[in-house]
Write a protein that holds these residues in place. Structure first.
Motif, PDB file in Angstrom:
ATOM      1  N   LEU A 140       0.847  -1.183   0.000  1.00 38.99           N
ATOM      2  CA  LEU A 140       0.000   0.000   0.000  1.00 38.99           C
ATOM      3  C   LEU A 140       0.886   1.237   0.000  1.00 38.99           C
ATOM      4  O   LEU A 140       1.763   1.367   0.861  1.00 38.99           O
ATOM      5  CB  LEU A 140      -0.901   0.019   1.242  1.00 38.99           C
ATOM      6  CG  LEU A 140      -1.716   1.292   1.459  1.00 38.99           C
ATOM      7  CD1 LEU A 140      -2.841   1.387   0.434  1.00 38.99           C
ATOM      8  CD2 LEU A 140      -2.253   1.348   2.869  1.00 38.99           C
ATOM      9  N   GLU A 141       0.661   2.125  -0.960  1.00 38.63           N
ATOM     10  CA  GLU A 141       1.345   3.416  -0.957  1.00 38.63           C
ATOM     11  C   GLU A 141       0.623   4.306   0.054  1.00 38.63           C
ATOM     12  O   GLU A 141      -0.577   4.543  -0.058  1.00 38.63           O
ATOM     13  CB  GLU A 141       1.306   4.037  -2.350  1.00 38.63           C
ATOM     14  CG  GLU A 141       2.148   5.275  -2.467  1.00 38.63           C
ATOM     15  CD  GLU A 141       2.254   5.782  -3.894  1.00 38.63           C
ATOM     16  OE1 GLU A 141       2.282   7.003  -4.060  1.00 38.63           O
ATOM     17  OE2 GLU A 141       2.292   4.938  -4.818  1.00 38.63           O
ATOM     18  N   VAL A 142       1.352   4.782   1.041  1.00 39.18           N
ATOM     19  CA  VAL A 142       0.765   5.544   2.136  1.00 39.18           C
ATOM     20  C   VAL A 142       0.521   6.987   1.707  1.00 39.18           C
ATOM     21  O   VAL A 142       1.414   7.650   1.196  1.00 39.18           O
ATOM     22  CB  VAL A 142       1.678   5.511   3.386  1.00 39.18           C
ATOM     23  CG1 VAL A 142       1.137   6.410   4.490  1.00 39.18           C
ATOM     24  CG2 VAL A 142       1.842   4.079   3.882  1.00 39.18           C
ATOM     25  N   GLY A 143      -0.706   7.439   1.932  1.00 40.53           N
ATOM     26  CA  GLY A 143      -1.072   8.830   1.677  1.00 40.53           C
ATOM     27  C   GLY A 143      -1.531   9.483   2.970  1.00 40.53           C
ATOM     28  O   GLY A 143      -1.655   8.832   4.015  1.00 40.53           O
ATOM     29  N   GLU A 144      -1.823  10.777   2.888  1.00 41.86           N
ATOM     30  CA  GLU A 144      -2.302  11.504   4.072  1.00 41.86           C
ATOM     31  C   GLU A 144      -3.547  10.869   4.677  1.00 41.86           C
ATOM     32  O   GLU A 144      -3.730  10.867   5.889  1.00 41.86           O
ATOM     33  CB  GLU A 144      -2.598  12.961   3.715  1.00 41.86           C
ATOM     34  CG  GLU A 144      -1.421  13.873   3.888  1.00 41.86           C
ATOM     35  CD  GLU A 144      -1.818  15.323   3.684  1.00 41.86           C
ATOM     36  OE1 GLU A 144      -2.780  15.790   4.322  1.00 41.86           O
ATOM     37  OE2 GLU A 144      -1.145  15.974   2.875  1.00 41.86           O
ATOM     38  N   GLN A 145      -4.417  10.329   3.813  1.00 39.00           N
ATOM     39  CA  GLN A 145      -5.664   9.738   4.296  1.00 39.00           C
ATOM     40  C   GLN A 145      -5.437   8.488   5.135  1.00 39.00           C
ATOM     41  O   GLN A 145      -6.357   8.033   5.819  1.00 39.00           O
ATOM     42  CB  GLN A 145      -6.608   9.430   3.120  1.00 39.00           C
ATOM     43  CG  GLN A 145      -6.163   8.291   2.233  1.00 39.00           C
ATOM     44  CD  GLN A 145      -5.207   8.675   1.103  1.00 39.00           C
ATOM     45  OE1 GLN A 145      -4.504   9.681   1.167  1.00 39.00           O
ATOM     46  NE2 GLN A 145      -5.180   7.863   0.058  1.00 39.00           N
ATOM     47  N   HIS A 146      -4.236   7.920   5.114  1.00 37.43           N
ATOM     48  CA  HIS A 146      -3.921   6.719   5.886  1.00 37.43           C
ATOM     49  C   HIS A 146      -3.298   7.045   7.241  1.00 37.43           C
ATOM     50  O   HIS A 146      -3.052   6.140   8.037  1.00 37.43           O
ATOM     51  CB  HIS A 146      -2.961   5.816   5.110  1.00 37.43           C
ATOM     52  CG  HIS A 146      -3.493   5.406   3.785  1.00 37.43           C
ATOM     53  ND1 HIS A 146      -2.903   5.788   2.600  1.00 37.43           N
ATOM     54  CD2 HIS A 146      -4.578   4.676   3.433  1.00 37.43           C
ATOM     55  CE1 HIS A 146      -3.594   5.289   1.589  1.00 37.43           C
ATOM     56  NE2 HIS A 146      -4.609   4.612   2.075  1.00 37.43           N
ATOM     57  N   GLN A 147      -3.024   8.318   7.472  1.00 34.37           N
ATOM     58  CA  GLN A 147      -2.300   8.725   8.678  1.00 34.37           C
ATOM     59  C   GLN A 147      -3.230   9.293   9.747  1.00 34.37           C
ATOM     60  O   GLN A 147      -4.248   9.888   9.435  1.00 34.37           O
ATOM     61  CB  GLN A 147      -1.244   9.766   8.313  1.00 34.37           C
ATOM     62  CG  GLN A 147      -0.227   9.249   7.323  1.00 34.37           C
ATOM     63  CD  GLN A 147       0.699  10.328   6.805  1.00 34.37           C
ATOM     64  OE1 GLN A 147       0.595  11.485   7.169  1.00 34.37           O
ATOM     65  NE2 GLN A 147       1.615   9.938   5.933  1.00 34.37           N
ATOM     66  N   GLN A 148      -2.813   9.086  11.000  1.00 34.38           N
ATOM     67  CA  GLN A 148      -3.535   9.705  12.098  1.00 34.38           C
ATOM     68  C   GLN A 148      -2.905  11.068  12.387  1.00 34.38           C
ATOM     69  O   GLN A 148      -2.050  11.527  11.634  1.00 34.38           O
ATOM     70  CB  GLN A 148      -3.605   8.773  13.320  1.00 34.38           C
ATOM     71  CG  GLN A 148      -2.319   8.049  13.700  1.00 34.38           C
ATOM     72  CD  GLN A 148      -1.385   8.856  14.559  1.00 34.38           C
ATOM     73  OE1 GLN A 148      -0.792   9.821  14.101  1.00 34.38           O
ATOM     74  NE2 GLN A 148      -1.202   8.423  15.802  1.00 34.38           N
ATOM     75  N   GLN A 149      -3.342  11.726  13.450  1.00 39.42           N
ATOM     76  CA  GLN A 149      -2.981  13.111  13.718  1.00 39.42           C
ATOM     77  C   GLN A 149      -1.486  13.361  13.912  1.00 39.42           C
ATOM     78  O   GLN A 149      -1.017  14.478  13.700  1.00 39.42           O
ATOM     79  CB  GLN A 149      -3.756  13.634  14.946  1.00 39.42           C
ATOM     80  CG  GLN A 149      -3.365  13.020  16.282  1.00 39.42           C
ATOM     81  CD  GLN A 149      -4.021  11.689  16.572  1.00 39.42           C
ATOM     82  OE1 GLN A 149      -4.777  11.146  15.760  1.00 39.42           O
ATOM     83  NE2 GLN A 149      -3.733  11.120  17.742  1.00 39.42           N
ATOM     84  N   ASP A 150      -0.708  12.340  14.277  1.00 40.03           N
ATOM     85  CA  ASP A 150       0.724  12.519  14.491  1.00 40.03           C
ATOM     86  C   ASP A 150       1.569  12.069  13.299  1.00 40.03           C
ATOM     87  O   ASP A 150       2.791  12.025  13.389  1.00 40.03           O
ATOM     88  CB  ASP A 150       1.157  11.765  15.753  1.00 40.03           C
ATOM     89  CG  ASP A 150       0.470  12.305  16.992  1.00 40.03           C
ATOM     90  OD1 ASP A 150       0.441  13.542  17.174  1.00 40.03           O
ATOM     91  OD2 ASP A 150      -0.062  11.500  17.774  1.00 40.03           O
ATOM     92  N   GLY A 151       0.920  11.710  12.191  1.00 40.52           N
ATOM     93  CA  GLY A 151       1.636  11.341  10.981  1.00 40.52           C
ATOM     94  C   GLY A 151       1.980   9.868  10.859  1.00 40.52           C
ATOM     95  O   GLY A 151       2.643   9.467   9.907  1.00 40.52           O
ATOM     96  N   PHE A 152       1.547   9.072  11.819  1.00 42.62           N
ATOM     97  CA  PHE A 152       1.781   7.628  11.730  1.00 42.62           C
ATOM     98  C   PHE A 152       0.635   6.972  10.974  1.00 42.62           C
ATOM     99  O   PHE A 152      -0.486   7.479  10.967  1.00 42.62           O
ATOM    100  CB  PHE A 152       1.874   7.006  13.131  1.00 42.62           C
ATOM    101  CG  PHE A 152       2.996   7.573  13.960  1.00 42.62           C
ATOM    102  CD1 PHE A 152       4.319   7.377  13.597  1.00 42.62           C
ATOM    103  CD2 PHE A 152       2.714   8.302  15.098  1.00 42.62           C
ATOM    104  CE1 PHE A 152       5.348   7.907  14.362  1.00 42.62           C
ATOM    105  CE2 PHE A 152       3.732   8.843  15.871  1.00 42.62           C
ATOM    106  CZ  PHE A 152       5.054   8.647  15.501  1.00 42.62           C
ATOM    107  N   VAL A 153       0.909   5.824  10.346  1.00 44.05           N
ATOM    108  CA  VAL A 153      -0.148   5.086   9.668  1.00 44.05           C
ATOM    109  C   VAL A 153      -1.144   4.607  10.725  1.00 44.05           C
ATOM    110  O   VAL A 153      -0.755   4.001  11.727  1.00 44.05           O
ATOM    111  CB  VAL A 153       0.412   3.892   8.869  1.00 44.05           C
ATOM    112  CG1 VAL A 153      -0.711   3.113   8.202  1.00 44.05           C
ATOM    113  CG2 VAL A 153       1.423   4.369   7.820  1.00 44.05           C
TER     114      VAL A 153
END
Length: 112
Positions: A16-29
């Motif tokens: 999976l290519e990680v995008g902003e929509q996959h991240q929580q508020q601290d930038g982690f997946v």
């Protein structure tokens, strides 16, 4: 990671290519993204079934081992115990390191 073949009998590898929509508020997946990837990939590996059958997750447990940060997630999945009615599968999710590990049990059902 570059795999020659993403699917075989009783195993699979997904990415999976990680995008902003996959991240929580601290930038982690987000844990939900990891859990979904582990579960969906486990269902793919568990298709050691006959014609007219399908699999459906009945239970899964995930251990989030470290914060997941990176440009892509890779998931390696292996059937641990094939069976006629239940199949137990292990999913490992990676960025550069192992970030989560799930044990997934799927039921083998007959299509109506």
């Amino acid at each position: 990671m570059g795999y020659a073949d993403p699917l075989g009998e009783g195993w699979c590898q997904t990415e999976l290519e990680v995008g902003e929509q996959h991240q929580q508020q601290d930038g982690f997946v987000h844990a939900g993204v990891q859990a979904t990837m582990a579960d969906h990939s486990a269902g793919t590996a568990a298709t050691l079934i006959g014609p007219g059958q399908y699999v459906l997750t009945v239970e899964f447990k995930i251990n989030l081992l470290r914060p997941a940060r990176g440009e892509r997630l890779n998931c390696r999945v292996q059937v641990l115990k094939p069976g006629k009615s239940l199949i137990v599968v292990e999913s490992e999710v990676y960025t550069q390191k192992l970030v989560s590990k799930a044990t997934v049990t799927v039921a083998v059902l007959e299509k109506p």
